[in-house]
Design a protein around this motif. Structure first.
Motif, short mmCIF file in Angstrom:
data_model
loop_
_atom_site.label_atom_id
_atom_site.label_comp_id
_atom_site.label_asym_id
_atom_site.label_seq_id
_atom_site.Cartn_x
_atom_site.Cartn_y
_atom_site.Cartn_z
N LYS A 262 -9.32 -17.63 99.40
CA LYS A 262 -10.70 -18.47 99.66
C LYS A 262 -10.51 -19.90 99.14
O LYS A 262 -9.46 -20.48 99.58
CB LYS A 262 -11.69 -17.69 98.89
CG LYS A 262 -12.00 -16.44 99.54
CD LYS A 262 -13.68 -15.85 98.66
CE LYS A 262 -13.64 -14.39 99.57
NZ LYS A 262 -15.14 -13.98 98.90
N GLN A 263 -11.27 -20.54 98.47
CA GLN A 263 -11.45 -21.90 98.16
C GLN A 263 -10.35 -22.12 97.03
O GLN A 263 -10.36 -22.02 95.94
CB GLN A 263 -12.56 -22.19 97.51
CG GLN A 263 -13.89 -22.19 98.68
CD GLN A 263 -15.06 -22.65 97.95
OE1 GLN A 263 -15.60 -21.77 96.99
NE2 GLN A 263 -15.99 -23.40 98.72
N GLU B 77 -8.29 -15.09 94.61
CA GLU B 77 -9.16 -15.95 95.72
C GLU B 77 -9.06 -17.40 95.46
O GLU B 77 -9.02 -17.90 96.81
CB GLU B 77 -10.78 -15.62 95.43
CG GLU B 77 -11.16 -14.31 95.86
CD GLU B 77 -12.60 -13.90 95.60
OE1 GLU B 77 -13.25 -12.85 96.13
OE2 GLU B 77 -13.19 -14.85 94.89
#
Length: 492
Positions: free
Chosen positions: A85-86, A120
């Protein structure tokens, strides 16, 4: 050569042993006060290739000798799980040892639910320190058959002048075989210690494209982290150090302290077990001391006294292994050493085909390079006595101090000295220490947190290292620190 002391050198996944950090910072070039130009290494492009589900592997090129970066280059093995993710950056992990493989650790963590929040936000990157695992060249000191024979060859301690002379001859031969069997020989041994692993770690940080390092170190991995903090404090984003090492301890004190830590863990196990085989130290000794002269059948092999101690150590690392240890000791009492031998095999990283990972040789090579050499026979003999006084369950077989003898005759001098670290400008690390840690006793974490100006997280339990192993209190605090960079004093 009897190296029962290697049983004090955890090389299990996420658990490892102790060592003192090197003097801070890379030294100047021999011919100049200017630092060598490492641009061709720090600017290298890593060639990642798939090596498993959602995993990539690569090798990092680093100088064999940082004082001569135009000389031979060696390769550090890497494994990566990319952020989903980020992405914040990379989270570099080392499991300890010395001799533990960060590639295996990263691959295992990538499958755990506890690590999911970190997967993530970070590329999880494991590295095998120089000489270890997938790194090239690998340390090579003994054949599989030689290690098997050494483990099986228990003898009564012979501290006579003739016995000591024989032991020193054997340890000298062992060091010589390490130099002869490893590519680049003594030059490689001279540059295999933590001083150079830390330099490799900073090259890795740069090659990963990270302005600052986010690092997770377990046990000996905390020693790498503390040494990196001294050498490159302004290159640190966050350091989480679990199962902390006391950087100021010399070789003798580290072994004596650790032996006492295992005695403490055995005492805790005995109270839990309340069993005839290990309810007390004396009961445990009555069970295993006969193996000194009469090893126990264990399938096609035999369980020696030394392997019985090692297998017990291995099971004391995690309270989750205690039921299996209780059963293994009951099995020994009934005349079968198979299960306890399997614990010892896991500890030494011996697979079912009889092959060893080489972690034990890496352990000695790094320990002997990282510590001030102890050569005085009186000091070594007093260390024997002090260790057995603090860990009476070891008494009866070979004294657990052969490491002192091995390092006293090591073919290259140490490159580091024990000292209290004083890094300037370092962001607050998070240090996790367990109240009944057998391998790196609790006070060492207290001291390291103070020395580094860090935050201490205390875990009340009996095991070696705890982060990302299912304790929600510890995992929540550690994940929050690695992502956000701050933490509060916590007790879990």
């Amino acid at each position: 050569m009897h190296r029962a002391v290697a049983a004090l050198a955890p090389v299990l996944l996420l658990a490892a042993c102790t060592s003192a950090p090197p003097t801070a910072g890379p030294p100047p070039s021999p011919s100049s006060t200017r630092a060598p130009d490492l641009g061709k290494f720090t600017r290298q492009k890593l060639a990642w290739t798939p090596c498993g589900e959602a995993l990539d592997c690569a090798h990092l090129s680093v100088p064999l000798d940082y004082a001569a970066p135009d000389g031979p280059a060696i390769a550090v093995g890497l494994l990566r799980h990319k952020a989903t993710k980020q992405r914040i950056g990379s989270l570099v992990v080392n499991p300890g040892g010395p001799g533990g493989q960060g590639t295996s650790t990263a691959a295992a963590l990538a499958k755990t639910a506890a690590a999911a929040p970190l997967l993530e936000r970070f590329d999880l990157v494991g590295f095998d320190p120089r000489g270890v695992g997938t790194s090239e060249p690998r340390l090579n000191c003994r054949s599989d058959a030689e290690v098997d024979a050494d483990r099986a060859a228990d003898v009564e301690s012979d501290m006579s002048p003739e016995g000591v002379k024989k032991q020193l001859a054997e340890t000298t031969a062992y060091g010589a075989k390490c130099a002869e069997g490893t590519k680049y020989g003594k030059e490689f041994l001279a540059n295999v210690g933590t001083r150079d692993v830390v330099r490799d770690l900073d090259v890795l940080r740069a090659a990963l494209g990270d302005e600052k390092l986010t690092y997770l170190g377990y046990s000996y991995g905390t020693q790498i982290g503390a040494a990196y903090a001294e050498a490159y404090p302004r290159n640190v984003r966050a350091l989480l150090l679990d199962g902390a090492v006391d950087p100021a301890q010399g070789l003798v004190d580290s072994l004596v302290t650790q032996a006492a830590g295992f005695q403490d863990a055995l005492n805790e196990f005995g109270r839990w077990c309340a069993c005839p085989t290990a309810g007390t130290t004396e009961a445990f000794r009555r069970l295993v001391r006969p193996l000194i002269t009469k090893p126990l059948p264990a399938g096609t092999r035999k369980l020696s006294f030394e392997d019985a101690i090692t297998g017990t150590f291995a099971a004391l690392y995690s309270r989750g292994d205690w039921p299996a240890l209780k059963a293994a000791l009951a099995q020994v009492a009934s005349g079968n050493g198979r299960t306890l031998l399997a614990f010892a095999d896991d500890y030494y990283q011996r697979d079912r085909d009889g092959h060893y990972s080489g972690a034990l040789d890496a352990y000695f090579a790094v320990r002997c390079t990282d510590h001030t050499r102890v050569t005085d026979r009186g000091t070594i003999d007093r260390a024997h006595e002090k260790m057995l006084a603090g860990a009476p369950f070891l008494a009866g077989g070979t004294p657990d101090t052969s490491e002192l003898d091995i390092c006293s005759t090591w073919p290259v001098p140490p490159t580091s000295t024990e000292h209290t670290p004083r890094p300037a400008g370092l962001p607050k690390p998070l240090v996790i220490s367990t109240t009944h840690d057998p391998a790196t006793p609790y006070q060492q974490g207290v001291d390291l947190a103070k020395d580094l100006g860090g935050t201490l997280l205390t875990y009340e339990g009996v095991q070696h290292t705890v982060f990302l192993q299912g304790n929600q209190c510890v995992d929540r605090a550690g994940v929050a620190y690695l992502i956000g960079g701050t933490a509060a004093e916590t007790r879990c």
